[in-house]
Design an enzyme around this catalytic site. Structure first.
Site, short mmCIF file in Angstrom:
data_model
loop_
_atom_site.label_atom_id
_atom_site.label_comp_id
_atom_site.label_asym_id
_atom_site.label_seq_id
_atom_site.Cartn_x
_atom_site.Cartn_y
_atom_site.Cartn_z
N ASP A 217 0.74 -1.26 -0.05
CA ASP A 217 -0.10 0.13 0.06
C ASP A 217 0.76 1.05 -0.06
O ASP A 217 0.47 2.08 -0.86
CB ASP A 217 -0.83 0.21 1.38
CG ASP A 217 -2.18 -1.03 1.23
OD1 ASP A 217 -2.37 -1.48 0.11
OD2 ASP A 217 -2.65 -1.33 2.41
N ASP B 41 1.20 -1.85 5.25
CA ASP B 41 0.03 -2.24 4.92
C ASP B 41 -0.87 -1.52 5.68
O ASP B 41 -0.89 -1.62 7.03
CB ASP B 41 -0.18 -3.74 4.83
CG ASP B 41 -1.14 -4.12 4.07
OD1 ASP B 41 -1.27 -3.81 3.07
OD2 ASP B 41 -1.91 -5.07 4.67
N LYS C 12 -5.20 -1.24 6.73
CA LYS C 12 -6.37 -1.79 6.40
C LYS C 12 -7.58 -1.11 7.40
O LYS C 12 -7.27 -1.06 8.76
CB LYS C 12 -6.51 -3.16 7.02
CG LYS C 12 -5.70 -4.05 5.85
CD LYS C 12 -6.84 -4.76 4.72
CE LYS C 12 -6.40 -5.31 3.71
NZ LYS C 12 -5.08 -4.67 2.87
#
Length: 584
Positions: free
Chosen positions: A450, A463, A465
């Site tokens: 990401d 990353d 989320k």
DNA sequence: TCGGATGACGCTGATATACT
DNA sequence: AAGTATATCAGCGTCATCCG
């Protein structure tokens, strides 16, 4: 009583379609006749069709929300599994020709686009609503618009005045005026409305340019057509309306990178005509100004505290019609039952400025420079049950102790909203860049992490989320991270041709790479994911929850933590920069 | 790209079921 | 048996990206 949303419009763009919507309420108009004679036949359900046909035959010119917008229903009258299966069941749905009409032969649009057209007509004061009865009728302005000749200068003039009375449009014009160059929707969206909060997503312009710069051609195309926040979309829409009345022109908004490469997004710039209209509308004396048209529904779009927030902002505007000092304003709001902290009120005032009202502060005193219509605030009892809402309290506390800009405080909400994953990614990267003051890059796309953060000595693969219930252990995610760590170690073009690791500076020592998961919170056995990933790759990693993400930012801003020490916090567990101020 | 289109999701209110 | 509390569920309104 039902409360709805006005003032913010997503899909509609064509004024000729808008005109049709206004003409639904003008019995002498061509579109009214067209509906009566032809278009109502496209409504699928016979009972609804007959009801409406009867009304049109009787020249009725007042309609309810449901008659106008309808709902999403399949042929069985049930909510369809796919929206494509929805059939026509309202006046506006059969008034708008859908995009793929030529290909599919479809003669109606969906309820969301219909809602958008109604909102647009209401927001420009062409249609008015009786909110107690939930019914709509035409205004005087609407009637002039309906009766003006299409494409005439009279029509354009009516639209120009309507747009100049619409605060978000003058906000866009003002932004373009001060920038005096081609601006992207991202720049405009970031400075529009109550950006950052629910219903006003905006992506950071710099990060978007960087992303474009690191993408291949296929990805570039996708980024340009796919990636925009809600606010950015509002900005784009408004710019197109302004373009259609001659106030704005389009061209390339460019950024030149240090390697000499150049990237472009669609850009918007104010025209001479736009500039003089803006100046005129703001007039030096209040009685020459174009009065701003607002409704209390403009002041927030969605979210559980929506009506409370709308009312608070609406009262702020009412109290600002006379110059007032902040303390006095807060006191008066208290008397109305709005007991929010000074920070919240100040952030509302900032939001109202971005919404398009000109509010100035001289010494302690606040001045509202615009003339505002006498809008109505419904008498709902918002003030009791809504205020002790947990998430608002939490935001308020963080706003106070971290002193971070509101758009980052919103991460507390975004992190828990699975729908806003991309928003979470981009705002997080922006926070690293702007507050942590570390190099941060958004990558995204398939087979890429990401994002990355780095300085000359270390690099971190990120990353993010957004999970409403927290991040629990997920081996697939661990394996994905392991793949990225391997990618970066081997730097092998055949292994992963997109070479995302080239975004790290080449001189970072090989053993100074780390991994990091960022989410709302980490639950159950998430720690096993960290240990597993660390063992498989012989690197160190960490997890960072959104509260700590903000507390870390605050600590860096205050100089309590040096960014060069950031990696000392990586120890295969959740990072704790400071104790959370929330007692749970 | 422009001008919408699409799937998702929280909320609300209606109905079903459980509990007293 | 009736009344009340809780669970379930579908439909509505509104995004937040996504797309032909």
């Amino acid at each position: 009583m039902k409360t709805r949303t006005y003032g913010w419009v997503q899909n509609p763009s064509s004024f000729s379609n808008l005109k049709k919507i206004v003409q639904i309420f003008d019995i002498n108009s061509p579109h009214y006749q067209d509906l009566k004679l032809n278009l109502l036949k496209n409504i699928y359900f016979t009972n609804i069709k007959a009801e409406l046909q009867k009304k049109f035959d009787k020249n009725v010119k007042v309609f309810s929300y449901v008659e106008l917008v309808g709902t999403s229903k399949n042929k069985l009258g049930k909510s369809p599994k796919n929206r494509q299966d929805a059939v026509a069941n309202s006046i506006i749905q059969v008034s708008i020709t859908p995009q793929q009409a030529k290909k599919t032969g479809k003669t109606w649009t969906d309820n969301w686009t219909s809602d958008g057209f109604l909102r647009w007509a209401v927001s420009l004061n062409f249609i008015k609503v009786d909110i107690k009865k939930d019914i709509f009728s035409i205004t005087e302005n609407g009637l002039s618009f309906s009766q003006s000749t299409s494409g005439s200068s009279e029509e354009t003039g009516i639209l120009q005045i309507a747009l100049l009375a619409y605060p978000p449009a003058t906000q866009i014009l003002s932004l373009l005026d001060s920038a005096n160059q081609y601006c992207t929707k991202y720049y405009l969206g970031a400075n529009l409305g109550f950006r950052g909060e629910k219903g006003f997503t905006s992506y950071n312009e710099d990060i978007m340019f960087d992303w474009l710069n690191s993408a291949d051609n296929k990805e570039k195309k996708k980024i340009k057509s796919d990636v925009e926040g809600t606010s950015d979309k509002y900005a784009r829409g408004i710019c197109n309306w302004l373009k259609n009345v001659g106030f704005v022109k389009t061209g390339a908004a460019k950024k030149i990178f240090s390697d000499g490469k150049e990237e472009k997004f669609q850009g918007y710039k104010i025209t001479g005509k736009g500039l003089s209209a803006l100046r005129r509308s703001q007039g030096s004396s209040k009685n020459k100004q174009i009065e701003k048209f607002v409704m209390w529904e403009f002041f927030a779009t969605d979210g559980q505290n929506r009506d409370y927030v709308r009312a608070r902002r609406a009262f702020i505007v009412k109290f600002l019609t006379k110059p007032i000092i902040l303390k006095q304003l807060i006191k008066k709001l208290g008397e109305k039952g709005f007991h929010d902290s000074q920070e919240i009120i100040e952030s509302d005032i900032q939001g109202l400025k971005y919404f398009g009202l000109r509010i100035e502060q001289k010494n302690d005193k606040l001045f509202l420079l615009d003339k505002i219509n006498n809008f109505h605030i419904p008498d709902l009892n918002f003030t009791r049950e809504l205020k002790n809402d947990q998430i608002e309290k939490r935001k308020e506390k963080f706003l106070k102790i971290t002193s971070l800009p509101m758009k980052y405080i919103e991460l507390l909400e975004i992190a828990y909203d699975g729908k806003r994953n991309r928003d979470f990614e981009i705002v997080t990267i922006e926070l690293f860049k702007e507050i942590y003051k570390i190099n941060a890059k958004l990558l995204g796309g398939s087979r890429k992490p990401d994002g990355l953060i780095f300085d000359q000595n270390f690099g971190v693969i990120i990353d993010t989320k957004a999970y409403s219930n927290g991040y629990t252990k997920n081996i697939a995610q661990a394996d994905e991270m392991i793949r990225y760590i391997e990618d970066n170690r081997r730097k092998c073009k055949t292994r992963n041709p997109n070479c995302w690791w080239e975004n790290f500076p080449a001189d970072i020592p090989k053993n100074n790479y780390y991994f990091l998961w960022i989410s709302s919170k980490f639950i159950n056995n998430f720690n096993e994911q960290l240990i597993y990933t660390a063992n498989q790759t012989e690197t160190k990693g960490a997890a960072l929850n959104v509260e700590q993400l903000l507390l870390g930012a605050a600590a860096i801003m205050k100089g309590n933590i040096a960014i060069s020490n950031l990696i000392n916090y990586f120890d295969n567990k959740e990072i704790l920069f400071a104790d959370s101020p929330i007692s749970s």
